[in-house]
Write an enzyme that holds these catalytic residues in place. Structure first.
Site, mmCIF file in Angstrom:
data_model
loop_
_atom_site.group_PDB
_atom_site.id
_atom_site.type_symbol
_atom_site.label_atom_id
_atom_site.label_comp_id
_atom_site.label_asym_id
_atom_site.label_seq_id
_atom_site.Cartn_x
_atom_site.Cartn_y
_atom_site.Cartn_z
ATOM 1 N N TYR A 31 24.771 19.428 -44.079
ATOM 2 C CA TYR A 31 23.582 18.820 -44.284
ATOM 3 C C TYR A 31 23.658 17.492 -43.409
ATOM 4 O O TYR A 31 24.484 16.500 -43.849
ATOM 5 C CB TYR A 31 23.722 18.435 -45.759
ATOM 6 C CG TYR A 31 23.506 19.712 -46.655
ATOM 7 C CD1 TYR A 31 23.179 20.896 -46.291
ATOM 8 C CD2 TYR A 31 23.927 19.543 -47.974
ATOM 9 C CE1 TYR A 31 23.086 21.978 -46.951
ATOM 10 C CE2 TYR A 31 23.844 20.576 -48.762
ATOM 11 C CZ TYR A 31 23.615 21.921 -48.531
ATOM 12 O OH TYR A 31 23.279 22.866 -49.336
ATOM 13 N N HIS B 125 30.623 28.273 -47.836
ATOM 14 C CA HIS B 125 29.070 27.995 -47.321
ATOM 15 C C HIS B 125 28.742 29.514 -46.375
ATOM 16 O O HIS B 125 29.142 29.407 -45.607
ATOM 17 C CB HIS B 125 29.001 26.857 -46.854
ATOM 18 C CG HIS B 125 27.468 26.342 -46.804
ATOM 19 N ND1 HIS B 125 27.425 25.000 -46.519
ATOM 20 C CD2 HIS B 125 26.558 26.706 -47.368
ATOM 21 C CE1 HIS B 125 25.904 24.947 -46.535
ATOM 22 N NE2 HIS B 125 25.557 25.798 -47.311
#
Length: 315
Positions: free
Chosen positions: A52, A135
Site C-alpha cells: 500500500y 498477501h
C-alpha cells in the site's frame, strides 16, 4: 496455535490502502487525522501492507499508533512482496499515487518473509505486529505460497513472533486451498461475499468448521455500494461497472430505500450475517469517511430487509 482473541478485532476495522494514496494522493495531515479519527471513534483493529503506497501506509499508520498503548489495539500487515530500491524512479504503476523510489519483488521464502516483517516494523515504529497475512499468493504463485510461504508463517507463530496468521486474497477458491493446507487463524477476503455477491461460498462454511475467522474487506465492491444513489461511473472490481452490475446495485438500493436504510449501511453490515465473518474492515481517506463507516456499522437494520435482499445480489 493462535494466541489472539479474535473478539479484539471488533465488528469494524480500519483498512490502510487509502492512506497509502490509493488512486489519489492525500496530504500527510489528512491521512494522520483519518487514523486518529478511527482511534477516537473506538476502532481498534488496523490493517496495512508494504504494497500500500510502497510502505507509505505503514509509515502513516505507525505515526499515530506508536503513541497509543500497545495492548489496546490489534495491527496486521502482510508479507510476500519485498520493497527493493528502484533506480528508474518515476511514479508507481500499481494504483498508488506515490513516487516509485522502490519496487515490489515477490518473495515467499523464509528469509524474505522475515525481512519483510522486520522492515514493516521499522516503517511502523512498532516492536511487533499481531497478525501477518500472506498477501495475494494467487496473483503470483499459489502453490509456492502454499508450500513455501504458509509453513513459514506457521513457524513464526510457533516462535511467538506473531500471534495469528492468515492469507489475504481476492479469490475465495485460493483462500480455501490455503486453509486446507495450513492451520490459519484468519482469512482476509476482498469482495466475493458481499451484498452484491451472495453466492454459496464453500470457503465460509469450511472456515466455520475449522474455526478460522474471516475478515471481510471490499464490502462496498470498489465503491459501487458506497452511495445510496448508484452513479453511472461507479466502479466494480477496480474497473468501470457494467450496465448489468449497475442495474443489480440499483435494485439493491431500491429495496433498502423501501425499508428506510441506505445502501452503504446494508452493504457494510451484510458480511457479518455469516457466522464465519468476525470483522468487516473498511478503508477511509478522511475523518468524515471514518465517522460515516462507524455510524453505518452501528445503525439498526430491520431483519425484514435482510430477508427481502436475500438472493438479489446473486443473479
Amino acid at each position: 496455535m493462535n494466541s489472539l482473541d479474535l473478539h479484539r478485532l471488533g465488528r469494524l476495522g480500519f483498512g490502510g490502502a487509502g492512506i497509502g494514496n490509493l488512486y489519489r494522493a492525500i496530504p500527510d495531515g489528512e491521512a494522520l487525522a483519518t487514523v486518529l479519527a478511527a482511534w477516537d471513534t473506538g476502532v481498534r483493529y488496523f490493517d496495512t501492507a508494504p504494497h500500500y503506497g510502497l510502505g507509505l501506509s505503514e509509515q502513516r499508520l505507525g505515526a499515530v499508533l506508536r503513541d497509543k498503548p500497545r495492548d489496546e489495539f490489534v495491527i496486521s500487515t502482510k508479507v510476500g512482496r519485498l520493497l527493493e530500491p528502484n533506480p528508474a524512479g518515476g511514479r508507481d504503476s500499481e494504483g498508488f499515487d506515490v513516487p516509485a523510489t522502490t519496487r515490489r519483488v515477490w518473495d515467499f521464502s523464509e528469509a524474505g518473509i522475515r525481512r519483510s516483517i522486520e522492515e514493516s516494523l521499522e516503517r511502523l515504529g512498532l516492536s511487533r505486529v499481531d497478525i501477518v497475512y500472506l498477501h495475494d499468493p494467487d496473483v503470483h504463485d499459489l502453490q509456492a505460497g502454499i508450500t513455501q510461504g504458509l509453513p513459514v508463517l506457521e513457524k513464526l507463530r510457533s516462535e511467538g513472533l506473531v500471534s495469528a496468521i492468515g492469507v489475504g486474497t481476492n479469490s475465495a477458491e485460493a483462500a480455501l486451498e490455503c486453509i486446507e493446507a495450513a492451520d490459519l487463524d484468519l482469512v482476509m477476503l476482498a469482495g466475493r461475499y458481499t451484498l452484491l455477491e451472495q453466492p454459496d461460498v464453500p470457503l465460509l462454511e469450511r472456515c466455520s468448521q475449522r474455526r478460522t475467522g474471516v475478515v471481510s474487506v471490499g464490502a462496498y465492491n470498489s465503491g459501487l455500494l458506497a452511495r445510496s444513489d448508484v452513479s453511472e461511473n461507479a466502479h466494480y472490481n477496480y474497473a468501470p461497472a457494467s450496465p448489468e452490475v449497475l442495474a443489480r446495485a440499483r435494485r439493491l438500493a431500491a429495496v433498502c430505500r423501501d425499508f428506510g436504510v441506505e445502501l452503504p449501511t446494508a452493504a457494510l453490515q451484510f458480511p457479518l450475517r455469516h457466522p464465519a465473518v468476525v470483522n468487516v474492515t473498511a478503508g477511509a481517506t478522511s475523518p468524515e469517511q471514518v465517522a460515516s463507516n462507524v455510524a453505518r456499522m452501528e445503525e439498526p437494520v430491520p431483519e425484514e430487509l435482510w430477508a427481502a435482499l436475500e438472493g438479489l445480489g446473486s443473479d
